[in-house]
Design an enzyme around this catalytic site. Structure first.
Site, PDB file in Angstrom:
ATOM      1  N   GLY A 207      69.526 105.571  53.621  1.00 13.96           N
ATOM      2  CA  GLY A 207      68.416 104.899  54.290  1.00 13.96           C
ATOM      3  C   GLY A 207      67.227 105.827  54.366  1.00 13.96           C
ATOM      4  N   SER A 208      66.412 105.621  55.394  1.00 13.21           N
ATOM      5  CA  SER A 208      65.177 106.396  55.497  1.00 13.21           C
ATOM      6  C   SER A 208      65.460 107.825  55.973  1.00 13.21           C
ATOM      7  CB  SER A 208      64.232 105.701  56.485  1.00 13.21           C
ATOM      8  OG  SER A 208      64.852 105.615  57.744  1.00 13.21           O
ATOM      9  N   THR A 209      64.572 108.725  55.616  1.00  5.83           N
ATOM     10  CA  THR A 209      64.718 110.127  56.014  1.00  5.83           C
ATOM     11  C   THR A 209      64.681 110.243  57.536  1.00  5.83           C
ATOM     12  OG1 THR A 209      63.808 110.865  53.920  1.00  5.83           O
ATOM     13  CG2 THR A 209      63.701 112.434  55.733  1.00  5.83           C
ATOM     14  N   GLY A 212      67.950 109.182  58.963  1.00  6.60           N
ATOM     15  CA  GLY A 212      68.927 110.173  58.509  1.00  6.60           C
ATOM     16  C   GLY A 212      68.892 111.441  59.343  1.00  6.60           C
ATOM     17  N   GLU A 229      71.890 110.027  51.904  1.00  8.53           N
ATOM     18  CA  GLU A 229      71.096 109.663  50.721  1.00  8.53           C
ATOM     19  C   GLU A 229      69.814 109.057  51.262  1.00  8.53           C
ATOM     20  OE1 GLU A 229      71.815 110.479  47.778  1.00  8.53           O
ATOM     21  OE2 GLU A 229      73.995 110.571  47.583  1.00  8.53           O
ATOM     22  N   CYS A 263      65.091 103.991  45.856  1.00 15.66           N
ATOM     23  CA  CYS A 263      64.863 105.383  46.257  1.00 15.66           C
ATOM     24  C   CYS A 263      64.557 106.261  45.048  1.00 15.66           C
ATOM     25  CB  CYS A 263      66.065 105.907  47.024  1.00 15.66           C
ATOM     26  SG  CYS A 263      67.595 105.552  46.182  1.00 15.66           S
TER      27      CYS A 263
HETATM   28  P1  NAD Z   1      66.691 102.499  57.492  1.00 15.29           P
HETATM   29  O1  NAD Z   1      66.860 103.951  57.623  1.00 15.29           O
HETATM   30  O2  NAD Z   1      65.792 101.813  58.426  1.00 15.29           O
HETATM   31  O3  NAD Z   1      68.088 101.749  57.638  1.00 15.29           O
HETATM   32  C1  NAD Z   1      69.212 102.073  56.869  1.00 15.29           C
HETATM   33  C2  NAD Z   1      70.463 101.668  57.610  1.00 15.29           C
HETATM   34  O4  NAD Z   1      70.555 102.460  58.794  1.00 15.29           O
HETATM   35  C3  NAD Z   1      70.474 100.214  58.072  1.00 15.29           C
HETATM   36  O5  NAD Z   1      71.787  99.705  57.956  1.00 15.29           O
HETATM   37  C4  NAD Z   1      70.087 100.326  59.540  1.00 15.29           C
HETATM   38  O6  NAD Z   1      70.599  99.278  60.328  1.00 15.29           O
HETATM   39  C5  NAD Z   1      70.750 101.634  59.911  1.00 15.29           C
HETATM   40  N1  NAD Z   1      70.165 102.287  61.099  1.00 15.29           N
HETATM   41  C6  NAD Z   1      68.906 102.170  61.584  1.00 15.29           C
HETATM   42  N2  NAD Z   1      68.760 102.912  62.708  1.00 15.29           N
HETATM   43  C7  NAD Z   1      69.951 103.520  62.919  1.00 15.29           C
HETATM   44  C8  NAD Z   1      70.424 104.415  63.913  1.00 15.29           C
HETATM   45  N3  NAD Z   1      69.652 104.845  64.917  1.00 15.29           N
HETATM   46  N4  NAD Z   1      71.711 104.852  63.835  1.00 15.29           N
HETATM   47  C9  NAD Z   1      72.508 104.449  62.820  1.00 15.29           C
HETATM   48  N5  NAD Z   1      72.123 103.586  61.875  1.00 15.29           N
HETATM   49  C10 NAD Z   1      70.846 103.130  61.911  1.00 15.29           C
HETATM   50  O7  NAD Z   1      66.311 102.284  55.975  1.00 15.29           O
HETATM   51  P2  NAD Z   1      66.022 100.927  55.209  1.00 15.29           P
HETATM   52  O8  NAD Z   1      64.639 100.529  55.568  1.00 15.29           O
HETATM   53  O9  NAD Z   1      67.134  99.962  55.407  1.00 15.29           O
HETATM   54  O10 NAD Z   1      66.146 101.413  53.690  1.00 15.29           O
HETATM   55  C11 NAD Z   1      65.101 101.925  52.990  1.00 15.29           C
HETATM   56  C12 NAD Z   1      65.195 103.440  52.922  1.00 15.29           C
HETATM   57  O11 NAD Z   1      66.443 103.846  52.360  1.00 15.29           O
HETATM   58  C13 NAD Z   1      64.156 104.059  52.031  1.00 15.29           C
HETATM   59  O12 NAD Z   1      63.573 105.164  52.665  1.00 15.29           O
HETATM   60  C14 NAD Z   1      64.925 104.522  50.799  1.00 15.29           C
HETATM   61  O13 NAD Z   1      64.411 105.581  50.099  1.00 15.29           O
HETATM   62  C15 NAD Z   1      66.244 104.837  51.359  1.00 15.29           C
HETATM   63  N6  NAD Z   1      67.269 104.740  50.313  1.00 15.29           N
HETATM   64  C16 NAD Z   1      67.807 105.884  49.806  1.00 15.29           C
HETATM   65  C17 NAD Z   1      68.780 105.836  48.820  1.00 15.29           C
HETATM   66  C18 NAD Z   1      69.393 107.068  48.259  1.00 15.29           C
HETATM   67  O14 NAD Z   1      70.445 106.983  47.635  1.00 15.29           O
HETATM   68  N7  NAD Z   1      68.823 108.229  48.445  1.00 15.29           N
HETATM   69  C19 NAD Z   1      69.212 104.599  48.352  1.00 15.29           C
HETATM   70  C20 NAD Z   1      68.637 103.453  48.887  1.00 15.29           C
HETATM   71  C21 NAD Z   1      67.684 103.557  49.885  1.00 15.29           C
END
Ligand code: NAD
Length: 453
Positions: A207-209, A212, A229, A263
């Site tokens: 997900g997002s940095t 993360g 990731e 990503c």
């Molecule tokens: P996000 O970080 O908002 O959410 C990702 C996941 O985390 C979702 O399931 C969300 O419900 C969960 N989440 C949100 N807050 C949380 C918390 N406090 N505790 C635990 N879980 C939580 O990201 P997004 O908007 O869903 O995805 C887009 C981002 O993901 C982009 O920044 C993209 O670059 C990244 N991404 C990275 C990869 C990689 O392999 N490096 C692959 C796909 C997406």
């Protein structure tokens, strides 16, 4: 329990309602996963392998249905969605070979026998983003299960449907109840609980940095294992000696695939100045001719963005002052559409060059030397992927070694193969997924010495 209304991003129509798990339901699922884990780890390796192969076969049987579900939930083009469901099948098949092959070593020592074992961790919590709901889930659950862990998996709020379907297929394959549980829910509820619950021994987060970093801090409390990731701002570097026609015709695919919600998107194109004009002359028509529209159609290349809020965010990067060098089409009417757009950033600190837009927007920047190309490519907090276009093998090698990113391709934009490692440098992540060594990050290495007297 609260309800999430699932929206088709191409039509804005509601297609399903999904119950969101609360903390009590999450705790109950984690308890079931913990109870099921010793039995799963104790299942004979050949039987665990057979169950994973059966799971893969069911994904293959329902491939078209899974793909159609992804098109309507995520707006992915039908051709991409078939590839994504096929990827789940292939990842399961690949790691089905692992339970019988995850061997330890016997190390020569004095006074006895020394052997190592790969012990499963226990319960693994997997948190998935909305951009690739099926593959990203499988890259976590397939090796985790193969290694003898049980899995609780939280799909993104916006895109739960294929994950829920995969959970049912796992049960149908004969994988016992509690071994693989899909829990739709909020990140702040279910995701957070994976981090704080002591029975969850590892978190796999994509997900997002920003999120993360928060998860990494939370995991520190329990010294919990973690794979991250995260985001990217990858460079596509085009040298003057490259096959320019090929580089320009492939560049839209390298950034606009999945509407740029990738990503690994090559959202910065660095072009050697001596061929910049020629490159733009070839690249602009390629951007303008990307087929944007109904993702159900076989000939559509780019679908909508995932949500109205996300389209709002992507739009915010473009203003009346932005220098646009090419803009493609986007349908009128309902759907979260945004046209493929190529821009010239205003300067090195322009957010168009620095931030992950996660939409179909690409910045084109000239460079004058190989050293400058590498410096510009590395001038970002991220380090996930990138491409290098050149006919000079020595340069391809030097630049590949110089760019700080986990996944590079020369004369190609392919980033991910299930048989090769995937992951990021710097703020793009921690650890690696996929490839032959994935089980190592789902196990603890145990050393045992047995005295011979
Ligand atoms: P996000 O970080 O908002 O959410 C990702 C996941 O985390 C979702 O399931 C969300 O419900 C969960 N989440 C949100 N807050 C949380 C918390 N406090 N505790 C635990 N879980 C939580 O990201 P997004 O908007 O869903 O995805 C887009 C981002 O993901 C982009 O920044 C993209 O670059 C990244 N991404 C990275 C990869 C990689 O392999 N490096 C692959 C796909 C997406």
């Amino acid at each position: 329990m609260s309800i999430h209304h699932v929206i088709d991003p191409a039509t804005e129509e509601q297609i399903a309602e999904v119950e969101l798990a609360d903390v009590a339901a999450t705790d109950a699922a984690i308890a079931r996963a913990a109870a099921a884990q010793p039995g799963w780890a104790g299942t004979a390796p050949a039987d665990r392998a057979r169950l994973l192969r059966r799971f893969a076969a069911l994904v293959d049987r329902d491939l078209e249905e899974l793909a159609r579900l992804e098109v309507s939930n995520s707006g992915h083009t039908i051709t991409n969605a078939r590839g994504e469901a096929g990827n789940v099948r292939d990842v399961l098949d690949y790691y089905a070979g692992a339970p019988e092959r995850h061997i330890g070593s016997q190390i020569p020592v004095a006074g006895g026998l020394n052997v190592t074992f790969h012990e499963p961790l226990g319960v693994v919590g997997i948190i998935v983003p909305w951009n690739f709901p099926m593959p990203i889930a499988a890259w976590g659950f397939a090796p985790a299960l193969a290694a003898g862990n049980t899995v609780v998996l939280k799909p993104a709020e916006l895109t739960p449907l294929t994950a829920v379907r995969l959970g049912r297929l796992a049960l149908e394959s004969g994988i016992p109840e509690g071994v693989f549980t899909v829990l739709p829910g909020k990140g702040s509820v279910v995701g957070e609980r994976f981090v704080t619950h002591p029975a969850v021994r590892k978190v796999v987060f994509t997900g997002s940095t920003q999120v993360g970093q928060r998860i990494m801090a939370g995991c520190a409390d329990q010294v919990k294992r973690l794979t991250l990731e995260l985001g990217g701002k990858s460079a596509n570097i085009v040298f003057a000696d490259a096959d320019l026609e090929l580089a320009a015709s492939q560049a839209p695919g390298g950034v606009f695939d999945n509407s740029g919600q990738d990503c690994c998107a090559r959202s910065r194109i660095l072009v050697e100045r001596s061929v910049l004009d020629r490159f733009v002359e070839l690249f602009a028509p390629a951007v303008e001719s990307v087929a944007v529209g109904d993702p159900q159609r076989e000939d559509t290349v780019m679908g909508p963005l995932i949500s109205a809020a996300h389209r709002e965010r992507v739009s915010s990067f473009i203003s009346a002052e932005t220098e646009v060098i090419a803009r493609g089409a986007a349908p009128e009417g309902p759907g979260f559409w945004f046209p493929p757009t190529a821009v010239v950033p205003a300067g090195p600190s322009d957010p168009l060059l620095r931030e992950e837009i996660f939409g179909p927007v690409v910045a084109v920047v000239p460079f004058d030397s190989e050293e400058e190309a590498v410096r510009l490519a590395n001038d970002t907090e991220f380090g996930l992927s990138g491409s290098i276009w050149t006919r000079d093998v020595g340069r391809a090698l030097r630049v590949s070694r110089g760019v700080e990113a986990g996944n590079l391709s020369v004369n190609s934009h392919a980033s991910v193969r299930y048989s090769t490692p995937f992951g990021g440098f710097k703020a793009s992540g921690l650890g690696r997924e996929l490839g032959p060594d994935a089980l190592d990050s789902f196990t603890e290495l145990k050393n045992v010495f047995i005295a011979d007297s």
